[in-house]
Design an enzyme around this catalytic site. Structure first.
Site, PDB file in Angstrom:
ATOM      1  N   SER A 285       0.810  -1.218   0.000  1.00  0.00           N
ATOM      2  CA  SER A 285       0.000   0.000   0.000  1.00  0.00           C
ATOM      3  C   SER A 285       0.846   1.272   0.000  1.00  0.00           C
ATOM      4  O   SER A 285       0.581   2.203  -0.765  1.00  0.00           O
ATOM      5  CB  SER A 285      -0.939   0.008   1.207  1.00  0.00           C
ATOM      6  OG  SER A 285      -1.846  -1.067   1.148  1.00  0.00           O
TER       7      SER A 285
ATOM      8  N   THR B 232      -4.958  -4.067   7.651  1.00  0.00           N
ATOM      9  CA  THR B 232      -4.466  -5.400   7.314  1.00  0.00           C
ATOM     10  C   THR B 232      -4.400  -6.254   8.579  1.00  0.00           C
ATOM     11  O   THR B 232      -4.819  -5.834   9.664  1.00  0.00           O
ATOM     12  CB  THR B 232      -3.097  -5.317   6.598  1.00  0.00           C
ATOM     13  OG1 THR B 232      -2.766  -6.623   6.102  1.00  0.00           O
ATOM     14  CG2 THR B 232      -1.996  -4.821   7.516  1.00  0.00           C
TER      15      THR B 232
ATOM     16  N   LYS C 279      -8.599  -6.689  10.669  1.00  0.00           N
ATOM     17  CA  LYS C 279      -9.717  -6.517   9.736  1.00  0.00           C
ATOM     18  C   LYS C 279     -11.080  -6.769  10.384  1.00  0.00           C
ATOM     19  O   LYS C 279     -12.086  -6.203   9.953  1.00  0.00           O
ATOM     20  CB  LYS C 279      -9.544  -7.430   8.513  1.00  0.00           C
ATOM     21  CG  LYS C 279      -8.417  -7.015   7.582  1.00  0.00           C
ATOM     22  CD  LYS C 279      -8.419  -7.861   6.322  1.00  0.00           C
ATOM     23  CE  LYS C 279      -7.346  -7.405   5.354  1.00  0.00           C
ATOM     24  NZ  LYS C 279      -7.406  -8.151   4.058  1.00  0.00           N
TER      25      LYS C 279
ATOM     26  N   ASN D  47     -11.254  -3.560   5.388  1.00  0.00           N
ATOM     27  CA  ASN D  47      -9.858  -3.272   5.050  1.00  0.00           C
ATOM     28  C   ASN D  47      -9.661  -1.831   4.594  1.00  0.00           C
ATOM     29  O   ASN D  47      -8.581  -1.457   4.152  1.00  0.00           O
ATOM     30  CB  ASN D  47      -9.341  -4.234   3.980  1.00  0.00           C
ATOM     31  CG  ASN D  47      -9.912  -3.959   2.605  1.00  0.00           C
ATOM     32  OD1 ASN D  47     -11.063  -3.538   2.480  1.00  0.00           O
ATOM     33  ND2 ASN D  47      -9.132  -4.205   1.574  1.00  0.00           N
TER      34      ASN D  47
ATOM     35  N   ASP E  39     -11.515  -5.565  -0.877  1.00  0.00           N
ATOM     36  CA  ASP E  39     -11.038  -6.836  -1.424  1.00  0.00           C
ATOM     37  C   ASP E  39     -12.104  -7.459  -2.321  1.00  0.00           C
ATOM     38  O   ASP E  39     -11.799  -8.015  -3.386  1.00  0.00           O
ATOM     39  CB  ASP E  39     -10.692  -7.821  -0.304  1.00  0.00           C
ATOM     40  CG  ASP E  39      -9.392  -7.472   0.403  1.00  0.00           C
ATOM     41  OD1 ASP E  39      -8.529  -6.829  -0.236  1.00  0.00           O
ATOM     42  OD2 ASP E  39      -9.240  -7.840   1.575  1.00  0.00           O
TER      43      ASP E  39
ATOM     44  N   GLY F   9      -9.199 -16.248   6.284  1.00  0.00           N
ATOM     45  CA  GLY F   9      -9.689 -14.892   6.108  1.00  0.00           C
ATOM     46  C   GLY F   9      -9.763 -14.448   4.660  1.00  0.00           C
ATOM     47  O   GLY F   9     -10.693 -13.728   4.268  1.00  0.00           O
TER      48      GLY F   9
ATOM     49  N   TYR G 299       0.263 -13.335  -5.266  1.00  0.00           N
ATOM     50  CA  TYR G 299       0.828 -12.557  -6.371  1.00  0.00           C
ATOM     51  C   TYR G 299       2.354 -12.541  -6.367  1.00  0.00           C
ATOM     52  O   TYR G 299       2.979 -12.002  -7.277  1.00  0.00           O
ATOM     53  CB  TYR G 299       0.307 -11.119  -6.341  1.00  0.00           C
ATOM     54  CG  TYR G 299       0.623 -10.377  -5.066  1.00  0.00           C
ATOM     55  CD1 TYR G 299       1.804  -9.643  -4.942  1.00  0.00           C
ATOM     56  CD2 TYR G 299      -0.253 -10.406  -3.981  1.00  0.00           C
ATOM     57  CE1 TYR G 299       2.100  -8.972  -3.768  1.00  0.00           C
ATOM     58  CE2 TYR G 299       0.041  -9.727  -2.810  1.00  0.00           C
ATOM     59  CZ  TYR G 299       1.212  -9.015  -2.711  1.00  0.00           C
ATOM     60  OH  TYR G 299       1.507  -8.356  -1.546  1.00  0.00           O
TER      61      TYR G 299
ATOM     62  N   GLY H 241      -3.104 -12.760  -8.132  1.00  0.00           N
ATOM     63  CA  GLY H 241      -3.820 -11.774  -7.351  1.00  0.00           C
ATOM     64  C   GLY H 241      -3.338 -10.345  -7.476  1.00  0.00           C
ATOM     65  O   GLY H 241      -3.833  -9.463  -6.766  1.00  0.00           O
TER      66      GLY H 241
END
Length: 248
Positions: A16, A61, A65, A86, A105, A131, A209, A230
């Site tokens: 982020s 995060t 959450k 989130n 998300d 989660g 990812y 992702g």
């Protein structure tokens, strides 16, 4: 200065912060900063917001959450159904503070998955039930796609890996990995499914990812399946946060 940031603990690395710092620079967005707030207890959140009057938006995060919900004035439908937040919009008006929580998300996953769906993609296997699976299940329900949740140990409303057969895979043509299997540095691991039974009718989606191509995706692609990691979901959920923070 408009300030935004990420709460969680620990925050050893952050997609982020890098994303928003680069976004502000690339798009000439002035007067904005994105910071990391590694708070050791979610109870510190109200104090953080009170002390920083320029704070307008917060990403959330692990492990907060769920815990942040009790500190919010309102949450959107997706966050309520998923049970996780989130993204928080911080609004101040006439000395009053209003906090609203969102789950971006779900937005990111839906926008990333939907363009890949074909008419024969009618049922899904959700690999894992942690989660990360919550937003996936919400989106599949929203899209009207029946699914089975696949886990390693017996549980209610779940399906075991050893029950995934060639016959099952003929019917369930969407496979979504929500587990950390294959994530750096555990590059060699993957969900235990009969990859030999996959075909070009299958769609394999991995929330991981890093690396760009996991063993799950590589084995699926070798059998002709459409594959996606992702990363796009991650970018989309971040952009959605920015949209929310700038909406009145």
């Amino acid at each position: 200065m408009r300030r935004f940031g990420l709460i969680g603990f620990p925050l050893s690395h952050s997609f982020s912060k890098k994303f928003f710092t680069q976004k502000f620079a690339a798009e000439n967005i002035c007067g904005c900063a994105y910071e990391l707030f590694p708070i050791e207890n979610v109870e510190l959140l109200p104090g953080l917001i009170a002390q920083d009057q320029e704070l307008e938006g917060i990403n959330v995060t692990i492990p907060y959450k769920l815990a942040v919900i009790s500190y919010l004035d309102e949450i959107d439908e997706a966050a309520a159904q998923i049970g996780a937040v989130n993204c928080i919009a911080v609004k101040r008006s006439n000395g009053r503070l209003f906090l609203k929580g969102y789950n971006t998300d779900a937005y990111g996953f839906e926008e990333s998955l939907a363009p890949m769906l074909e008419p024969h993609h009618t049922r899904a296997l959700v690999l894992g039930n942690g989660g990360a699976a919550k937003a996936v299940k919400y989106v599949l329900n929203k899209l009207g796609i029946p699914f089975l949740v696949v886990i390693r140990k017996p549980g209610s409303e779940t399906f075991l890996y050893d029950r995934i057969t060639a016959e099952v895979l003929k019917e369930y043509t969407i496979l979504i990995n929500t587990t950390p299997l294959g994530m750096s540095p555990d590059y060699d691991s993957c969900p235990e499914i009969p990859y030999e039974s996959l075909s070009d009718r299958h769609l394999a989606y991995d929330l991981v990812y890093n690396p760009e191509e996991t063993v799950f995706l590589r084995k699926s692609k070798e059998k002709g399946a459409k594959v996606k990691n992702g990363m796009e979901m991650l970018y989309l959920q971040a952009e959605r946060s920015w949209y929310i923070w700038n909406s009145k």
